[in-house]
Design a protein around this motif. Structure first.
Motif, PDB file in Angstrom:
ATOM      1  N   LEU A  10       0.836  -1.203   0.000  1.00 28.60           N
ATOM      2  CA  LEU A  10       0.000   0.000   0.000  1.00 28.60           C
ATOM      3  C   LEU A  10       0.873   1.256   0.000  1.00 28.60           C
ATOM      4  N   GLY A  11       1.964   1.215   0.757  1.00 35.57           N
ATOM      5  CA  GLY A  11       2.889   2.353   0.755  1.00 35.57           C
ATOM      6  C   GLY A  11       3.485   2.584  -0.624  1.00 35.57           C
ATOM      7  N   THR A  12       3.846   1.489  -1.290  1.00 32.26           N
ATOM      8  CA  THR A  12       4.382   1.605  -2.658  1.00 32.26           C
ATOM      9  C   THR A  12       3.338   2.202  -3.590  1.00 32.26           C
ATOM     10  N   PHE A  13       2.088   1.772  -3.418  1.00 37.11           N
ATOM     11  CA  PHE A  13       0.993   2.331  -4.224  1.00 37.11           C
ATOM     12  C   PHE A  13       0.863   3.838  -3.982  1.00 37.11           C
ATOM     13  N   TYR A  14       0.914   4.250  -2.712  1.00 33.61           N
ATOM     14  CA  TYR A  14       0.795   5.675  -2.396  1.00 33.61           C
ATOM     15  C   TYR A  14       1.961   6.479  -2.989  1.00 33.61           C
ATOM     16  N   GLU A  15       3.143   5.891  -2.992  1.00 33.57           N
ATOM     17  CA  GLU A  15       4.280   6.576  -3.624  1.00 33.57           C
ATOM     18  C   GLU A  15       4.006   6.811  -5.107  1.00 33.57           C
ATOM     19  N   GLY A  16       3.491   5.777  -5.753  1.00 39.63           N
ATOM     20  CA  GLY A  16       3.169   5.918  -7.170  1.00 39.63           C
ATOM     21  C   GLY A  16       2.088   6.956  -7.426  1.00 39.63           C
ATOM     22  N   MET A  17       1.206   7.157  -6.452  1.00 41.79           N
ATOM     23  CA  MET A  17       0.142   8.156  -6.575  1.00 41.79           C
ATOM     24  C   MET A  17       0.586   9.534  -6.074  1.00 41.79           C
ATOM     25  N   ARG A  19       1.582  10.425  -3.057  1.00 44.26           N
ATOM     26  CA  ARG A  19       0.997  10.723  -1.741  1.00 44.26           C
ATOM     27  C   ARG A  19       2.019  10.293  -0.690  1.00 44.26           C
ATOM     28  N   PRO A  20       3.143  11.016  -0.570  1.00 41.63           N
ATOM     29  CA  PRO A  20       4.244  10.577   0.296  1.00 41.63           C
ATOM     30  C   PRO A  20       3.862  10.468   1.764  1.00 41.63           C
ATOM     31  N   ALA A  21       3.021  11.372   2.260  1.00 40.27           N
ATOM     32  CA  ALA A  21       2.649  11.303   3.674  1.00 40.27           C
ATOM     33  C   ALA A  21       1.919  10.005   3.987  1.00 40.27           C
ATOM     34  N   ASP A  22       1.005   9.586   3.090  1.00 39.87           N
ATOM     35  CA  ASP A  22       0.286   8.326   3.282  1.00 39.87           C
ATOM     36  C   ASP A  22       1.236   7.137   3.174  1.00 39.87           C
ATOM     37  N   ALA A  23       2.216   7.234   2.238  1.00 34.37           N
ATOM     38  CA  ALA A  23       3.196   6.154   2.085  1.00 34.37           C
ATOM     39  C   ALA A  23       4.026   6.014   3.355  1.00 34.37           C
ATOM     40  N   ILE A  24       4.474   7.142   3.906  1.00 35.35           N
ATOM     41  CA  ILE A  24       5.273   7.106   5.139  1.00 35.35           C
ATOM     42  C   ILE A  24       4.497   6.444   6.274  1.00 35.35           C
ATOM     43  N   ALA A  25       3.222   6.761   6.381  1.00 33.92           N
ATOM     44  CA  ALA A  25       2.401   6.170   7.453  1.00 33.92           C
ATOM     45  C   ALA A  25       2.369   4.653   7.332  1.00 33.92           C
ATOM     46  N   GLN A  26       2.242   4.132   6.131  1.00 37.97           N
ATOM     47  CA  GLN A  26       2.203   2.677   5.940  1.00 37.97           C
ATOM     48  C   GLN A  26       3.560   2.036   6.225  1.00 37.97           C
ATOM     49  N   TYR A  27       4.632   2.689   5.756  1.00 44.72           N
ATOM     50  CA  TYR A  27       5.966   2.134   5.996  1.00 44.72           C
ATOM     51  C   TYR A  27       6.285   2.121   7.492  1.00 44.72           C
ATOM     52  N   GLN A  28       5.816   3.126   8.208  1.00 43.15           N
ATOM     53  CA  GLN A  28       6.068   3.177   9.650  1.00 43.15           C
ATOM     54  C   GLN A  28       5.371   2.027  10.384  1.00 43.15           C
ATOM     55  N   VAL A  29       4.216   1.626   9.886  1.00 43.48           N
ATOM     56  CA  VAL A  29       3.519   0.481  10.479  1.00 43.48           C
ATOM     57  C   VAL A  29       4.412  -0.756  10.412  1.00 43.48           C
ATOM     58  N   VAL A  30       4.965  -1.002   9.242  1.00 47.54           N
ATOM     59  CA  VAL A  30       5.819  -2.186   9.052  1.00 47.54           C
ATOM     60  C   VAL A  30       7.100  -2.046   9.866  1.00 47.54           C
ATOM     61  N   ALA A  31       7.693  -0.832   9.848  1.00 50.36           N
ATOM     62  CA  ALA A  31       8.952  -0.599  10.562  1.00 50.36           C
ATOM     63  C   ALA A  31       8.789  -0.828  12.062  1.00 50.36           C
ATOM     64  N   GLU A  32       7.632  -0.495  12.588  1.00 49.73           N
ATOM     65  CA  GLU A  32       7.399  -0.650  14.025  1.00 49.73           C
ATOM     66  C   GLU A  32       7.034  -2.097  14.406  1.00 49.73           C
ATOM     67  N   LYS A  33       6.248  -2.753  13.572  1.00 50.43           N
ATOM     68  CA  LYS A  33       5.760  -4.091  13.914  1.00 50.43           C
ATOM     69  C   LYS A  33       6.746  -5.204  13.558  1.00 50.43           C
ATOM     70  N   ALA A  34       7.532  -5.013  12.503  1.00 50.45           N
ATOM     71  CA  ALA A  34       8.457  -6.074  12.077  1.00 50.45           C
ATOM     72  C   ALA A  34       9.763  -5.450  11.591  1.00 50.45           C
ATOM     73  N   PRO A  35      10.479  -4.725  12.456  1.00 54.52           N
ATOM     74  CA  PRO A  35      11.640  -3.948  12.005  1.00 54.52           C
ATOM     75  C   PRO A  35      12.778  -4.778  11.428  1.00 54.52           C
ATOM     76  N   LYS A  36      12.935  -6.038  11.900  1.00 55.28           N
ATOM     77  CA  LYS A  36      14.078  -6.832  11.455  1.00 55.28           C
ATOM     78  C   LYS A  36      13.696  -7.945  10.484  1.00 55.28           C
ATOM     79  N   SER A  37      12.507  -7.842   9.907  1.00 54.17           N
ATOM     80  CA  SER A  37      12.115  -8.785   8.853  1.00 54.17           C
ATOM     81  C   SER A  37      12.509  -8.199   7.497  1.00 54.17           C
ATOM     82  N   GLU A  38      12.425  -9.015   6.458  1.00 55.37           N
ATOM     83  CA  GLU A  38      12.723  -8.510   5.111  1.00 55.37           C
ATOM     84  C   GLU A  38      11.761  -7.393   4.739  1.00 55.37           C
TER      85      GLU A  38
END
Length: 297
Positions: A10-17, A19-38
């Protein structure tokens, strides 16, 4: 809700659209919940790339934190290398970019930024090597082709540079950088041959006429005017030389001087209709419409 691929996509989709603020919000979700996963590494890397555009200091913290967890993560190394290049930290940029390329020798971003870094610090051979490697990986990279062409032109390898610029223009006819590079090479060659013609001292003044044209194109108006004057003295009826003198004077913003020159010329050449037309055009540019109309009629 536990599938971290979804907010990443979804963050990648927002980047393509765009909408960087929305993309950042999605990436932060992943960074916080699974920071050391791929997925987490990829999200943190994309997060840092977006932060680079608005807050480079925060971007650096994100890259440093990510690389502390995954020292060989290619996207982060390439991204921090690009950030270092932008901040003129060239030694650090080269270290990061080479680290990325050891892990992924075909990483296009790392190769492009490495080439630019070597160009910036004057390592021409290393820059050329990086550009050529990038074009092997991605033959369609117009940025790499243009920048390599510019580098080759500076080194005197004009034939190869012209070939690169023409390839770019075939793919993108509106590419201004390629057009500019091609014009620079052609004008340099034109000036060289024009000066050789001047040295021949032909009685018709063709050499100074051609040299004046080249100098006018380079906006060296004073030298162009002198060259056109030389051509006009050798061949007083040469309309192209006359136009060249007037064009060079107008390029300097000397409209009244150009008018005076044309009036003096007409005293010696009263039947020159081309001089009358040039005078009319000059008066129009000065806003003296009634006088211009009289001359043109």
């Amino acid at each position: 809700p536990g599938d971290m691929r979804l907010p990443l996509l979804l963050g990648t989709f927002y980047e393509g659209m765009r909408r960087p603020a929305d993309a950042i919000a999605q990436y932060q979700v992943v960074a916080e919940k699974a920071p050391k996963s791929e997925d987490g590494y990829q999200a943190r890397s994309r997060l840092a790339a977006l932060q680079t555009l608005t807050d480079p200091k925060l971007a650096r913290k994100t890259y440093d934190s990510l690389l502390a967890d995954a020292p060989d993560y290619v996207l982060a190394l390439a991204g921090r290398g690009e950030l270092n290049y932008a901040e003129r930290r060239y030694d650090e940029a080269i270290a990061d970019l080479r680290g990325a390329l050891r892990k992924d020798p075909q990483n296009a971003l790392a190769l492009l930024v490495l080439a630019r870094t070597h160009t910036r610090i004057g390592d021409r051979n290393l820059a050329e090597d990086a550009y050529r490697r990038l074009l092997q990986v991605n033959p369609g990279s117009l940025d790499a082709a243009v920048e390599l062409g510019q580098l080759l032109a500076l080194g005197g390898q004009t034939n190869e540079a012209m070939g690169l610029f023409r390839q770019v223009l075939e793919a993108d006819p509106k590419n201004v950088a390629a057009m500019s590079g091609l014009v620079d090479i052609l004008s340099a060659d034109a000036e060289k041959y024009a000066r050789q013609m001047v040295a021949q001292d032909d009685p018709q003044g063709l050499g100074p006429l051609q040299l004046g044209r080249v100098l006018n194109m380079k906006q060296d108006y004073a030298a162009a005017r002198a060259s056109f004057n030389d051509a006009l003295q050798k061949s007083p009826g040469n309309i192209k030389a006359l136009e060249g003198v007037v064009t060079a004077m107008m390029g300097q913003g000397r409209l009244p001087d150009a008018e005076g020159f044309l009036r003096e010329y007409l005293k010696d050449n009263p039947d020159s209709l081309n001089a009358e037309l040039l005078l009319g055009g000059n008066l129009i540019r000065q806003g003296r419409m009634a006088e211009a109309r009289d001359v043109i009629e």
